[in-house]
Design a protein around this motif. Structure first.
Motif, PDB file in Angstrom:
ATOM      1  N   UNK A   1       3.423 -58.296 -73.801  1.00  0.00           N
ATOM      2  CA  UNK A   1       3.746 -58.916 -72.527  1.00  0.00           C
ATOM      3  C   UNK A   1       2.766 -59.977 -72.074  1.00  0.00           C
ATOM      4  N   UNK A   2       1.754 -60.257 -72.881  1.00  0.00           N
ATOM      5  CA  UNK A   2       0.770 -61.265 -72.481  1.00  0.00           C
ATOM      6  C   UNK A   2       1.060 -62.642 -73.066  1.00  0.00           C
ATOM      7  N   UNK A   3       2.137 -62.767 -73.788  1.00  0.00           N
ATOM      8  CA  UNK A   3       2.445 -64.053 -74.414  1.00  0.00           C
ATOM      9  C   UNK A   3       1.826 -64.150 -75.793  1.00  0.00           C
ATOM     10  N   UNK A   4       2.143 -65.194 -76.457  1.00  0.00           N
ATOM     11  CA  UNK A   4       1.712 -65.387 -77.835  1.00  0.00           C
ATOM     12  C   UNK A   4       0.728 -66.543 -77.949  1.00  0.00           C
ATOM     13  N   UNK A   5      -0.445 -66.264 -78.485  1.00  0.00           N
ATOM     14  CA  UNK A   5      -1.434 -67.313 -78.725  1.00  0.00           C
ATOM     15  C   UNK A   5      -0.923 -68.299 -79.772  1.00  0.00           C
TER      16      UNK A   5
ATOM     17  N   UNK B   1     -11.928 -79.096 -81.675  1.00  0.00           N
ATOM     18  CA  UNK B   1     -11.395 -78.226 -80.615  1.00  0.00           C
ATOM     19  C   UNK B   1     -10.750 -76.977 -81.212  1.00  0.00           C
ATOM     20  N   UNK B   2      -9.956 -77.161 -82.259  1.00  0.00           N
ATOM     21  CA  UNK B   2      -9.301 -76.013 -82.895  1.00  0.00           C
ATOM     22  C   UNK B   2     -10.324 -75.066 -83.516  1.00  0.00           C
ATOM     23  N   UNK B   3     -11.344 -75.644 -84.132  1.00  0.00           N
ATOM     24  CA  UNK B   3     -12.388 -74.807 -84.729  1.00  0.00           C
ATOM     25  C   UNK B   3     -13.099 -73.990 -83.656  1.00  0.00           C
ATOM     26  N   UNK B   4     -13.443 -74.639 -82.545  1.00  0.00           N
ATOM     27  CA  UNK B   4     -14.120 -73.932 -81.463  1.00  0.00           C
ATOM     28  C   UNK B   4     -13.238 -72.820 -80.888  1.00  0.00           C
ATOM     29  N   UNK B   5     -11.961 -73.083 -80.715  1.00  0.00           N
ATOM     30  CA  UNK B   5     -11.046 -72.065 -80.201  1.00  0.00           C
ATOM     31  C   UNK B   5     -10.939 -70.902 -81.180  1.00  0.00           C
ATOM     32  N   UNK B   6     -10.864 -71.207 -82.453  1.00  0.00           N
ATOM     33  CA  UNK B   6     -10.788 -70.162 -83.481  1.00  0.00           C
ATOM     34  C   UNK B   6     -12.035 -69.295 -83.430  1.00  0.00           C
ATOM     35  N   UNK B   7     -13.204 -69.936 -83.328  1.00  0.00           N
ATOM     36  CA  UNK B   7     -14.464 -69.198 -83.275  1.00  0.00           C
ATOM     37  C   UNK B   7     -14.527 -68.296 -82.041  1.00  0.00           C
ATOM     38  N   UNK B   8     -14.056 -68.809 -80.912  1.00  0.00           N
ATOM     39  CA  UNK B   8     -14.065 -68.010 -79.681  1.00  0.00           C
ATOM     40  C   UNK B   8     -13.143 -66.795 -79.803  1.00  0.00           C
ATOM     41  N   UNK B   9     -11.963 -67.032 -80.322  1.00  0.00           N
ATOM     42  CA  UNK B   9     -10.970 -65.955 -80.414  1.00  0.00           C
ATOM     43  C   UNK B   9     -11.344 -64.944 -81.499  1.00  0.00           C
TER      44      UNK B   9
ATOM     45  N   UNK C   1      -4.105 -71.162 -86.681  1.00  0.00           N
ATOM     46  CA  UNK C   1      -2.809 -70.497 -86.513  1.00  0.00           C
ATOM     47  C   UNK C   1      -2.883 -69.045 -86.980  1.00  0.00           C
ATOM     48  N   UNK C   2      -3.518 -68.829 -88.117  1.00  0.00           N
ATOM     49  CA  UNK C   2      -3.661 -67.459 -88.607  1.00  0.00           C
ATOM     50  C   UNK C   2      -4.512 -66.621 -87.654  1.00  0.00           C
ATOM     51  N   UNK C   3      -5.578 -67.211 -87.140  1.00  0.00           N
ATOM     52  CA  UNK C   3      -6.428 -66.498 -86.183  1.00  0.00           C
ATOM     53  C   UNK C   3      -5.642 -66.147 -84.923  1.00  0.00           C
ATOM     54  N   UNK C   4      -4.760 -67.044 -84.480  1.00  0.00           N
ATOM     55  CA  UNK C   4      -3.955 -66.769 -83.288  1.00  0.00           C
ATOM     56  C   UNK C   4      -2.921 -65.676 -83.575  1.00  0.00           C
TER      57      UNK C   4
END
Length: 141
Positions: free
Chosen positions: A76-80, A130-138, A63-66
């Motif tokens: 205008x791109x929305x909120x992660x 999944x959340x860890x992988x998304x955090x790492x990607x972002x 959540x913090x990473x997003x």
């Protein structure tokens, strides 16, 4: 009528005074050697609780990473962070429904809760990854 009121009062008092004692008692179960259904269910519940704690910790990191990503993104791109919240809510609904469905293998039996806890633990571990992988990607890691 008075006899029933006294009986209900005594039963209520007994339950009220026994409940805190029961809540404090933790079974002394070696989950590596669980034999009875009650022990196996208890261990499955503990496994799920541990997986859920790890998920909650990872969710906070993600959540913090997003939020950080949102701060750097173009308007205008929305909120992660909002997309994460919507995704997590939908996932929780899915997990609980899927695991209730999984429990139907032993519907009404003593094994049903163990099956549900086991399913919840497994899906929760998958979601944490999944959340860890998304955090790492972002985060670019």
């Amino acid at each position: 009528m008075r006899k029933y009121s006294l009986a209900f009062l005594l039963v209520g008092w007994t339950l009220a005074t026994a409940a805190p004692v029961l809540a404090e008692d933790q079974p002394d179960v070696d989950c590596e050697k669980a034999m009875t259904q009650m022990e196996m269910t208890y261990c499955a519940e503990q496994d799920f609780a541990e997986a859920d704690e790890r998920l909650n910790a990872q969710y906070k990191v993600t959540r913090q990473a997003m939020k950080d990503w949102d701060g750097d993104a173009m308007d205008g791109l929305g909120s992660a962070a909002e997309a994460l919240l919507a995704s997590q809510r939908a996932w929780l609904t899915f997990r609980d429904a899927q695991c209730a469905f999984h429990g139907y293998q032993a519907r009404g039996g003593t094994m049903e809760p163990m099956l549900i806890y086991g399913c919840q633990a497994e899906l929760t571990r998958q979601r944490t990854q999944q959340l860890k992988e998304q955090t790492d990607l972002m985060s670019g890691n």
